[in-house]
Scaffold this motif. Structure first.
Motif, PDB file in Angstrom:
ATOM      1  N   ALA A  95      49.077   8.833  80.744  1.00  0.00           N
ATOM      2  CA  ALA A  95      48.072   9.200  81.747  1.00  0.00           C
ATOM      3  C   ALA A  95      47.871   8.071  82.757  1.00  0.00           C
ATOM      4  O   ALA A  95      47.783   8.312  83.971  1.00  0.00           O
ATOM      5  N   GLN A  96      47.799   6.853  82.281  1.00  0.00           N
ATOM      6  CA  GLN A  96      47.625   5.700  83.182  1.00  0.00           C
ATOM      7  C   GLN A  96      48.822   5.554  84.107  1.00  0.00           C
ATOM      8  O   GLN A  96      48.669   5.275  85.305  1.00  0.00           O
ATOM      9  N   PHE A  97      50.020   5.761  83.570  1.00  0.00           N
ATOM     10  CA  PHE A  97      51.241   5.671  84.382  1.00  0.00           C
ATOM     11  C   PHE A  97      51.266   6.759  85.453  1.00  0.00           C
ATOM     12  O   PHE A  97      51.557   6.493  86.626  1.00  0.00           O
ATOM     13  N   LEU A  98      50.946   7.995  85.061  1.00  0.00           N
ATOM     14  CA  LEU A  98      50.966   9.099  86.018  1.00  0.00           C
ATOM     15  C   LEU A  98      49.923   8.912  87.108  1.00  0.00           C
ATOM     16  O   LEU A  98      50.179   9.195  88.285  1.00  0.00           O
ATOM     17  N   GLU A  99      48.768   8.406  86.728  1.00  0.00           N
ATOM     18  CA  GLU A  99      47.700   8.234  87.711  1.00  0.00           C
ATOM     19  C   GLU A  99      48.059   7.157  88.729  1.00  0.00           C
ATOM     20  O   GLU A  99      47.763   7.287  89.926  1.00  0.00           O
ATOM     21  N   SER A 100      48.712   6.096  88.292  1.00  0.00           N
ATOM     22  CA  SER A 100      49.088   5.026  89.221  1.00  0.00           C
ATOM     23  C   SER A 100      50.343   5.380  90.017  1.00  0.00           C
ATOM     24  O   SER A 100      50.446   5.071  91.209  1.00  0.00           O
ATOM     25  N   THR A 101      51.289   6.067  89.383  1.00  0.00           N
ATOM     26  CA  THR A 101      52.550   6.401  90.048  1.00  0.00           C
ATOM     27  C   THR A 101      52.376   7.537  91.047  1.00  0.00           C
ATOM     28  O   THR A 101      53.033   7.562  92.099  1.00  0.00           O
ATOM     29  N   TYR A 102      51.490   8.472  90.720  1.00  0.00           N
ATOM     30  CA  TYR A 102      51.261   9.634  91.590  1.00  0.00           C
ATOM     31  C   TYR A 102      49.841   9.611  92.136  1.00  0.00           C
ATOM     32  O   TYR A 102      49.125  10.619  92.112  1.00  0.00           O
ATOM     33  N   ALA A 103      49.464   8.459  92.664  1.00  0.00           N
ATOM     34  CA  ALA A 103      48.104   8.277  93.169  1.00  0.00           C
ATOM     35  C   ALA A 103      47.819   9.123  94.403  1.00  0.00           C
ATOM     36  O   ALA A 103      46.654   9.396  94.726  1.00  0.00           O
ATOM     37  N   ASP A 104      48.871   9.533  95.120  1.00  0.00           N
ATOM     38  CA  ASP A 104      48.670  10.332  96.324  1.00  0.00           C
ATOM     39  C   ASP A 104      48.504  11.816  96.006  1.00  0.00           C
ATOM     40  O   ASP A 104      48.257  12.625  96.905  1.00  0.00           O
ATOM     41  N   GLN A 105      48.631  12.193  94.752  1.00  0.00           N
ATOM     42  CA  GLN A 105      48.413  13.566  94.336  1.00  0.00           C
ATOM     43  C   GLN A 105      47.023  13.676  93.715  1.00  0.00           C
ATOM     44  O   GLN A 105      46.380  12.648  93.467  1.00  0.00           O
ATOM     45  N   PRO A 106      46.498  14.878  93.507  1.00  0.00           N
ATOM     46  CA  PRO A 106      45.101  15.003  93.070  1.00  0.00           C
ATOM     47  C   PRO A 106      44.745  14.016  91.957  1.00  0.00           C
ATOM     48  O   PRO A 106      45.396  14.001  90.908  1.00  0.00           O
ATOM     49  N   PRO A 107      43.733  13.190  92.192  1.00  0.00           N
ATOM     50  CA  PRO A 107      43.376  12.181  91.185  1.00  0.00           C
ATOM     51  C   PRO A 107      42.730  12.802  89.949  1.00  0.00           C
ATOM     52  O   PRO A 107      42.076  13.834  90.024  1.00  0.00           O
ATOM     53  N   VAL A 108      42.925  12.148  88.820  1.00  0.00           N
ATOM     54  CA  VAL A 108      42.309  12.560  87.564  1.00  0.00           C
ATOM     55  C   VAL A 108      41.533  11.368  87.009  1.00  0.00           C
ATOM     56  O   VAL A 108      42.145  10.406  86.528  1.00  0.00           O
ATOM     57  N   PRO A 109      40.197  11.385  87.089  1.00  0.00           N
ATOM     58  CA  PRO A 109      39.431  10.295  86.482  1.00  0.00           C
ATOM     59  C   PRO A 109      39.735  10.188  84.992  1.00  0.00           C
ATOM     60  O   PRO A 109      39.564  11.151  84.254  1.00  0.00           O
ATOM     61  N   LEU A 110      40.202   9.022  84.574  1.00  0.00           N
ATOM     62  CA  LEU A 110      40.608   8.858  83.185  1.00  0.00           C
ATOM     63  C   LEU A 110      39.447   8.499  82.270  1.00  0.00           C
ATOM     64  O   LEU A 110      39.478   8.804  81.073  1.00  0.00           O
ATOM     65  N   THR A 111      38.429   7.836  82.817  1.00  0.00           N
ATOM     66  CA  THR A 111      37.270   7.462  82.011  1.00  0.00           C
ATOM     67  C   THR A 111      35.989   7.682  82.809  1.00  0.00           C
ATOM     68  O   THR A 111      35.994   7.665  84.035  1.00  0.00           O
ATOM     69  N   SER A 112      34.921   7.900  82.085  1.00  0.00           N
ATOM     70  CA  SER A 112      33.586   7.997  82.674  1.00  0.00           C
ATOM     71  C   SER A 112      32.588   7.819  81.540  1.00  0.00           C
ATOM     72  O   SER A 112      32.931   8.016  80.368  1.00  0.00           O
TER      73      SER A 112
END
Length: 253
Positions: A95-112
């Motif tokens: 999840a961390q890799f996908l969020e950083s690698t595909y940051a220009d695609q819809p973001p997914v908050p990983l923590t809250s």
């Protein structure tokens, strides 16, 4: 004829006789891939084939996969990111890799803060009850090789036959376990609806990793046994999250 997009991700998933994804942790990854619309293909692995298959990646790729330090050395989900020849294992790392690698695609908050509370309480209170209901039934949707491996390893870990987890034949013991977590399920359902006025997801209008965790767990239950699934979605909040994530659950294989 429309040209097909080449997959950027190879997703290693857990096989079952229904030929669909049923692992809750793999569903977290799959939901993220679907939501971000990242093209991928799936390689389904039987339980006894996970370690040798993923271990072999160390010999055919420069990045390889470092074994887990605790528990099973090799587990799914695992991915191969084709453009960078990167291999990763574990839903959080992926999840961390996908969020950083595909940051220009819809973001997914990983923590809250809200998501962390939901995850902690769900794992502590409901996780053990859900596991006892699903594990003896999960073996039924595995191939003969998968069944043999699953039964041998799980029964060695728990020290008794899988079927004993269900308790007595009339189901009273299982029902008592679910009754014992009734209040916590209601409380968690309320937490899931904290920001209902802003949208159908935990944090409002857009999904977060917590939504994928909830929806993935529910989809696992539904694939293994509809009755177990119904025990949870009868509570307000759970069914809403599951329904809201449906557009990102269409690709199951």
């Amino acid at each position: 004829m429309t040209a097909q997009t080449s997959p950027e991700i190879v997703l290693y998933d857990l096989a079952c006789i229904k030929n669909v994804c049923f692992s809750p942790v793999v569903w977290c990854t799959r939901l993220m891939l679907n939501y971000k619309q990242i093209p991928y293909k799936t390689v389904f692995l039987e339980f006894p084939d996970i370690e040798p298959t993923l271990k072999e990646l160390n010999h055919v790729s420069s990045s390889g996969l470092a074994p887990n330090e605790t528990g099973h050395k090799y587990t799914v989900p695992a991915i191969h990111h084709v453009p960078t020849d990167t291999h990763l294992m574990g839903s959080i790392a992926i999840a961390q890799f996908l969020e950083s690698t595909y940051a220009d695609q819809p973001p997914v908050p990983l923590t809250s803060e809200l998501g962390n509370e939901i995850g902690t309480r769900a794992r502590a209170a409901i996780g053990p009850v859900l596991t006892k209901s699903l594990m003896p039934r999960e073996v039924r949707i595995l191939s003969p090789r998968g069944q043999e491996y699953f039964r041998r390893t799980r029964e060695a870990a728990i020290g008794r036959p899988l079927e004993e987890l269900l308790g007595d034949e009339d189901g009273d013991e299982e029902q008592r376990r679910w009754d014992a977590v009734d209040e916590e399920l209601r409380a968690l359902g309320g937490l899931l609806q904290t920001r209902k006025s802003e949208g159908p997801f935990v944090l409002g209008a857009r999904p977060s990793y917590t939504d994928f965790f909830i929806a993935g767990s529910l989809q696992c239950a539904r694939t293994v046994d509809e009755g177990v699934f119904e025990r949870i979605v009868k509570y307000p909040g759970f069914k809403d999250i599951y329904a809201a994530c449906q557009p990102y659950m269409e690709k199951k294989d």
